[in-house]
Design a protein around this motif. Structure first.
Motif, PDB file in Angstrom:
ATOM      1  N   PHE A 210      21.724 -12.422   1.908  1.00 53.38           N
ATOM      2  CA  PHE A 210      21.075 -12.509   3.217  1.00 53.38           C
ATOM      3  C   PHE A 210      20.337 -13.847   3.383  1.00 53.38           C
ATOM      4  CE2 PHE A 210      21.422  -7.836   2.735  1.00 53.38           C
ATOM      5  CZ  PHE A 210      22.099  -7.561   3.915  1.00 53.38           C
ATOM      6  N   PHE A 211      19.686 -14.286   2.313  1.00 54.31           N
ATOM      7  CA  PHE A 211      18.978 -15.574   2.346  1.00 54.31           C
ATOM      8  C   PHE A 211      19.955 -16.715   2.639  1.00 54.31           C
ATOM      9  CE2 PHE A 211      17.258 -19.381   0.227  1.00 54.31           C
ATOM     10  CZ  PHE A 211      15.972 -19.431   0.773  1.00 54.31           C
ATOM     11  N   SER A 212      21.104 -16.692   1.980  1.00 54.80           N
ATOM     12  CA  SER A 212      22.118 -17.752   2.143  1.00 54.80           C
ATOM     13  C   SER A 212      22.647 -17.796   3.578  1.00 54.80           C
ATOM     14  CB  SER A 212      23.283 -17.527   1.171  1.00 54.80           C
ATOM     15  OG  SER A 212      22.814 -17.455  -0.150  1.00 54.80           O
ATOM     16  N   VAL A 213      22.968 -16.616   4.107  1.00 53.24           N
ATOM     17  CA  VAL A 213      23.496 -16.535   5.485  1.00 53.24           C
ATOM     18  C   VAL A 213      22.471 -17.079   6.476  1.00 53.24           C
ATOM     19  CG1 VAL A 213      24.175 -14.927   7.329  1.00 53.24           C
ATOM     20  CG2 VAL A 213      25.060 -14.612   5.006  1.00 53.24           C
TER      21      VAL A 213
ATOM     22  N   ILE B 202      14.866 -10.447   5.203  1.00 58.11           N
ATOM     23  CA  ILE B 202      15.265  -9.297   4.393  1.00 58.11           C
ATOM     24  C   ILE B 202      14.768  -9.394   2.941  1.00 58.11           C
ATOM     25  CG2 ILE B 202      17.291  -8.068   3.444  1.00 58.11           C
ATOM     26  CD1 ILE B 202      18.626  -8.529   6.218  1.00 58.11           C
ATOM     27  N   PRO B 203      14.867 -10.570   2.282  1.00 59.78           N
ATOM     28  CA  PRO B 203      14.367 -10.651   0.900  1.00 59.78           C
ATOM     29  C   PRO B 203      12.847 -10.531   0.770  1.00 59.78           C
ATOM     30  CG  PRO B 203      15.858 -12.484   1.397  1.00 59.78           C
ATOM     31  CD  PRO B 203      15.549 -11.821   2.684  1.00 59.78           C
ATOM     32  N   VAL B 204      12.094 -10.816   1.835  1.00 59.00           N
ATOM     33  CA  VAL B 204      10.634 -10.823   1.734  1.00 59.00           C
ATOM     34  C   VAL B 204      10.110  -9.451   1.311  1.00 59.00           C
ATOM     35  CG1 VAL B 204       8.457 -11.238   2.942  1.00 59.00           C
ATOM     36  CG2 VAL B 204      10.420 -12.713   3.405  1.00 59.00           C
ATOM     37  N   ALA B 205      10.646  -8.390   1.922  1.00 57.03           N
ATOM     38  CA  ALA B 205      10.231  -7.030   1.535  1.00 57.03           C
ATOM     39  C   ALA B 205      11.215  -6.399   0.563  1.00 57.03           C
ATOM     40  CB  ALA B 205      10.083  -6.141   2.760  1.00 57.03           C
ATOM     41  N   GLY B 206      12.402  -7.017   0.422  1.00 58.20           N
ATOM     42  CA  GLY B 206      13.476  -6.373  -0.335  1.00 58.20           C
ATOM     43  C   GLY B 206      13.368  -6.466  -1.842  1.00 58.20           C
TER      44      GLY B 206
ATOM     45  N   SER C 282       0.804  -1.235   0.000  1.00 60.30           N
ATOM     46  CA  SER C 282       0.000   0.000   0.000  1.00 60.30           C
ATOM     47  C   SER C 282       0.834   1.280   0.000  1.00 60.30           C
ATOM     48  CB  SER C 282      -0.913   0.021   1.234  1.00 60.30           C
ATOM     49  OG  SER C 282      -1.640  -1.174   1.334  1.00 60.30           O
ATOM     50  N   PHE C 283       1.953   1.258   0.742  1.00 65.15           N
ATOM     51  CA  PHE C 283       2.770   2.468   0.900  1.00 65.15           C
ATOM     52  C   PHE C 283       4.254   2.116   0.706  1.00 65.15           C
ATOM     53  CE2 PHE C 283      -0.967   2.771   3.677  1.00 65.15           C
ATOM     54  CZ  PHE C 283      -1.566   3.942   3.205  1.00 65.15           C
ATOM     55  N   PRO C 284       4.689   1.892  -0.558  1.00 64.69           N
ATOM     56  CA  PRO C 284       6.072   1.454  -0.797  1.00 64.69           C
ATOM     57  C   PRO C 284       7.144   2.408  -0.268  1.00 64.69           C
ATOM     58  CG  PRO C 284       4.925   1.970  -2.871  1.00 64.69           C
ATOM     59  CD  PRO C 284       3.906   1.963  -1.787  1.00 64.69           C
ATOM     60  N   THR C 285       6.843   3.710  -0.221  1.00 66.66           N
ATOM     61  CA  THR C 285       7.833   4.675   0.295  1.00 66.66           C
ATOM     62  C   THR C 285       8.064   4.462   1.787  1.00 66.66           C
ATOM     63  OG1 THR C 285       7.073   6.275  -1.346  1.00 66.66           O
ATOM     64  CG2 THR C 285       8.443   7.120   0.436  1.00 66.66           C
ATOM     65  N   ILE C 286       6.973   4.286   2.548  1.00 69.03           N
ATOM     66  CA  ILE C 286       7.097   4.009   3.992  1.00 69.03           C
ATOM     67  C   ILE C 286       7.821   2.681   4.191  1.00 69.03           C
ATOM     68  CG2 ILE C 286       5.826   3.576   6.147  1.00 69.03           C
ATOM     69  CD1 ILE C 286       3.617   5.418   5.091  1.00 69.03           C
ATOM     70  N   SER C 287       7.491   1.712   3.330  1.00 68.81           N
ATOM     71  CA  SER C 287       8.152   0.403   3.389  1.00 68.81           C
ATOM     72  C   SER C 287       9.662   0.553   3.237  1.00 68.81           C
ATOM     73  CB  SER C 287       7.600  -0.499   2.282  1.00 68.81           C
ATOM     74  OG  SER C 287       8.271  -1.732   2.256  1.00 68.81           O
ATOM     75  N   ALA C 288      10.088   1.361   2.281  1.00 66.17           N
ATOM     76  CA  ALA C 288      11.519   1.586   2.051  1.00 66.17           C
ATOM     77  C   ALA C 288      12.177   2.279   3.240  1.00 66.17           C
ATOM     78  CB  ALA C 288      11.717   2.419   0.784  1.00 66.17           C
ATOM     79  N   ILE C 289      11.448   3.206   3.874  1.00 61.53           N
ATOM     80  CA  ILE C 289      11.968   3.926   5.052  1.00 61.53           C
ATOM     81  C   ILE C 289      12.276   2.945   6.192  1.00 61.53           C
ATOM     82  CG2 ILE C 289      11.302   5.543   6.902  1.00 61.53           C
ATOM     83  CD1 ILE C 289       9.801   7.148   4.654  1.00 61.53           C
ATOM     84  N   PHE C 290      11.475   1.897   6.311  1.00 64.15           N
ATOM     85  CA  PHE C 290      11.733   0.865   7.322  1.00 64.15           C
ATOM     86  C   PHE C 290      12.780  -0.146   6.847  1.00 64.15           C
ATOM     87  CE2 PHE C 290       7.450   1.932   9.170  1.00 64.15           C
ATOM     88  CZ  PHE C 290       7.882   2.175  10.466  1.00 64.15           C
ATOM     89  N   TRP C 291      12.746  -0.490   5.531  1.00 60.92           N
ATOM     90  CA  TRP C 291      13.567  -1.600   5.036  1.00 60.92           C
ATOM     91  C   TRP C 291      15.064  -1.278   5.032  1.00 60.92           C
ATOM     92  CZ3 TRP C 291      16.932  -2.935   1.055  1.00 60.92           C
ATOM     93  CH2 TRP C 291      17.174  -4.314   0.912  1.00 60.92           C
ATOM     94  N   TYR C 292      15.447  -0.126   4.492  1.00 59.77           N
ATOM     95  CA  TYR C 292      16.876   0.177   4.355  1.00 59.77           C
ATOM     96  C   TYR C 292      17.599   0.258   5.704  1.00 59.77           C
ATOM     97  CZ  TYR C 292      16.462   0.793  -0.695  1.00 59.77           C
ATOM     98  OH  TYR C 292      16.266   0.569  -2.041  1.00 59.77           O
ATOM     99  N   PRO C 293      17.116   1.078   6.661  1.00 57.85           N
ATOM    100  CA  PRO C 293      17.796   1.089   7.973  1.00 57.85           C
ATOM    101  C   PRO C 293      17.657  -0.233   8.711  1.00 57.85           C
ATOM    102  CG  PRO C 293      15.841   2.523   8.018  1.00 57.85           C
ATOM    103  CD  PRO C 293      16.046   2.102   6.597  1.00 57.85           C
ATOM    104  N   GLY C 294      16.510  -0.917   8.542  1.00 58.86           N
ATOM    105  CA  GLY C 294      16.304  -2.219   9.184  1.00 58.86           C
ATOM    106  C   GLY C 294      17.317  -3.232   8.692  1.00 58.86           C
ATOM    107  N   THR C 295      17.580  -3.217   7.377  1.00 61.42           N
ATOM    108  CA  THR C 295      18.549  -4.148   6.776  1.00 61.42           C
ATOM    109  C   THR C 295      19.968  -3.843   7.261  1.00 61.42           C
ATOM    110  OG1 THR C 295      17.172  -4.461   4.811  1.00 61.42           O
ATOM    111  CG2 THR C 295      19.519  -4.968   4.591  1.00 61.42           C
TER     112      THR C 295
END
Length: 320
Positions: free
Chosen positions: A171-174, A155-159, A104-117
């Protein structure tokens, strides 16, 4: 006196409180997918999205306040052989919020994903270095060890769509590699050494999460349900049946915040079941989807009620 008690509560506010965000995030994503694949109302997912984000904000603000007032208490948690693993619940909470907002909100998703990763990458390295540099007691090993390492599989689920698939495969391999290693260590401890402490019994549910999340991540990256994907799904189903078979181990144990460990893996299994039902379609998979959705909902209600009850009794943020 009351003010002093409040300060002590803040000092002993545990990093494990982020497990609540993980649990609520899992339930939110479950209802979002139920709206897509089981014709549920989208309202449930939207309400849980707001609630989960609010809980994440409150827990983060309180823990930040603790960090500024009681740096030594935070440092002690970060060097604790068990609690150090729960710091990864912060980055996992961010990654799960990224999944929640992705459609629904890919920009908000990115705001969480990059620092989270980035945070999860650091915590993975820190945790493995911590294990190598400091001798670990076998009695300290428990399924919570999966949180910082196997969290890489999330990480790959939203990435997908944010970065190249090659990076997501790293990340999946590790995550998948260390899942196998840590499971062997844990099984050795449980079979040949002392049993898990009672407060860690709920963390056995975490055994469900790596193959369940691995299945979802694999499908997100490659869009197929092949032999390896089915292998992961069947392992997740096996561990779900195992904890169900061992239900007597859980029904009489005293409440701890670690009860929230029940929720996230069950939600991951519910999402996996709905995904494979959507792709393959069968009466068994449809039934499994409804059962897992119901189980996740009931467990959240029970655990949330117990959490509120024990907070009101003043039994949560206390010195152990």
């Amino acid at each position: 006196m009351e003010n002093s008690q409040e300060k002590n509560r803040l000092k002993f506010f545990p990093i494990m409180m982020y497990a609540i965000v993980m649990g609520l995030s899992g339930l939110t994503i479950t209802y979002q997918k139920a709206a897509l694949w089981l014709d549920f109302s989208a309202l449930f997912g939207e309400v849980f999205m707001v609630l989960t984000t609010a809980v994440f904000a409150v827990v983060s603000l309180v823990y930040l306040k603790k960090f500024f007032k009681y740096k030594m208490a935070v440092a002690n948690e970060f060097s604790h052989p068990v609690r150090v693993n729960f710091f990864a619940a912060v980055s996992i909470s961010m990654l799960m919020l990224s999944i929640i907002y992705k459609e629904s909100f890919p920009t908000i998703s990115a705001i969480f994903w990059y620092p989270g990763t980035l945070l999860h990458f650091y915590l993975t390295m820190h945790t493995i270095a911590f294990w190598i540099n400091k001798n670990q007691q076998l009695d300290h090993s428990n399924p919570a060890w999966f949180i910082p390492i196997v969290g890489n599989v999330l990480i790959p689920v939203a990435g997908v769509g944010f970065v190249d698939i090659g990076l997501l495969l790293y990340f999946f391999s590790v995550g998948m590699f260390f899942w196998i290693i840590l499971f062997a260590v844990l099984l050795n401890r449980i079979i040949f050494h002392h049993q898990l402490a009672v407060k860690f019994m709920p963390t056995l549910f975490i055994l469900i999460a790596p193959p369940a999340v691995g299945f979802i991540a694999y499908f997100k990256m490659f869009g197929v349900i092949d032999t390896f994907a089915l292998f992961l799904f069947n392992l997740a189903l096996f561990f779900t049946l195992l904890v169900l078979f061992m239900y007597k181990n859980f029904i009489r144990i005293k409440f701890f915040i670690s009860w929230w460990a029940f929720v996230f893996p069950i939600a991951a299994m519910a999402i996996s079941s709905m995904l494979i039902f959507h792709e393959r379609g069968s009466l068994f998979l449809q039934l499994l989807s409804y059962v897992m959705l119901g189980a996740a909902t009931v467990i959240v209600i029970i655990v949330a009620y117990q959490t509120i009850l024990h907070i009101r009794k003043g039994e949560i943020c206390i010195q152990e």
